[in-house]
Design an enzyme around this catalytic site. Structure first.
Site, mmCIF file in Angstrom:
data_model
loop_
_atom_site.group_PDB
_atom_site.id
_atom_site.type_symbol
_atom_site.label_atom_id
_atom_site.label_comp_id
_atom_site.label_asym_id
_atom_site.label_seq_id
_atom_site.Cartn_x
_atom_site.Cartn_y
_atom_site.Cartn_z
ATOM 1 C CG ASP A 7 -1.809 1.168 1.365
ATOM 2 O OD1 ASP A 7 -2.298 1.661 0.326
ATOM 3 O OD2 ASP A 7 -2.046 1.612 2.494
ATOM 4 C CG ASP B 44 -1.202 7.677 0.764
ATOM 5 O OD1 ASP B 44 -0.106 8.198 0.487
ATOM 6 O OD2 ASP B 44 -2.224 7.827 0.064
#
Length: 158
Positions: free
Chosen positions: A28, A30
């Site tokens: 991922d 952020d």
């Protein structure tokens, strides 16, 4: 930090001996790659998480393809453009390359089911936790998902 199997042989890491498929480390963005301070879209606001390059280099050394999968509803909400996202992504990928951990591919979903504007307002299959980005990566890179790893910072990443 993610621990990779100690019995794993990096010389044979690129391909699964039976299927010819490759392994991926899905990241991922952020909250995993960078500090999540809300709708990050400028290099000035992009702060790498401590240790991310070490994790990425180790995975790369073990033959894992580095693949970023990220929801980017800031695009759909009109906070920044796809062009802004692509510029930041190119810069981020260059930083990983300079650190010896090249990113194979970045997938993103600009959609949001309720806050998206216009064409971006939908619950698209690409938006995590739905599997669209992972399935696309599997097709594009010929990945063995059973031998791959996903690192996220939210339950909704899975």
């Amino acid at each position: 930090m993610v621990a990779l199997a100690s019995s794993y042989d990096p010389k044979h890491a690129d391909l699964d001996s039976f299927s010819g498929q490759q392994r991926a480390l899905f990241l991922d963005r952020d909250g995993v790659i960078n500090v999540n301070c809300g709708y990050v879209h400028l290099t000035d606001n992009f702060e790498f998480i401590d240790g991310i390059f070490d994790v990425a280099r180790t995975a790369h050394a073990f033959g894992f393809k580095l693949v970023v999968i990220t929801n980017q509803s800031g695009i759909g909400r009109g906070y920044f453009s796809e062009r802004d996202f692509h510029q930041l992504t190119a810069w981020m990928c260059n930083q990983f390359l300079n650190e010896g951990a090249p990113i194979q591919k970045v997938y993103f979903s600009p959609f949001h089911p309720t806050a998206g504007l216009g064409e971006y307002k939908k619950n698209d299959i690409s938006r995590k936790p739905r599997p669209g980005m992972i399935n696309q990566a599997q097709r594009d890179i010929n990945l063995d998902l059973g031998s791959s790893i996903l690192i996220g910072d939210e339950v909704s990443d899975i």
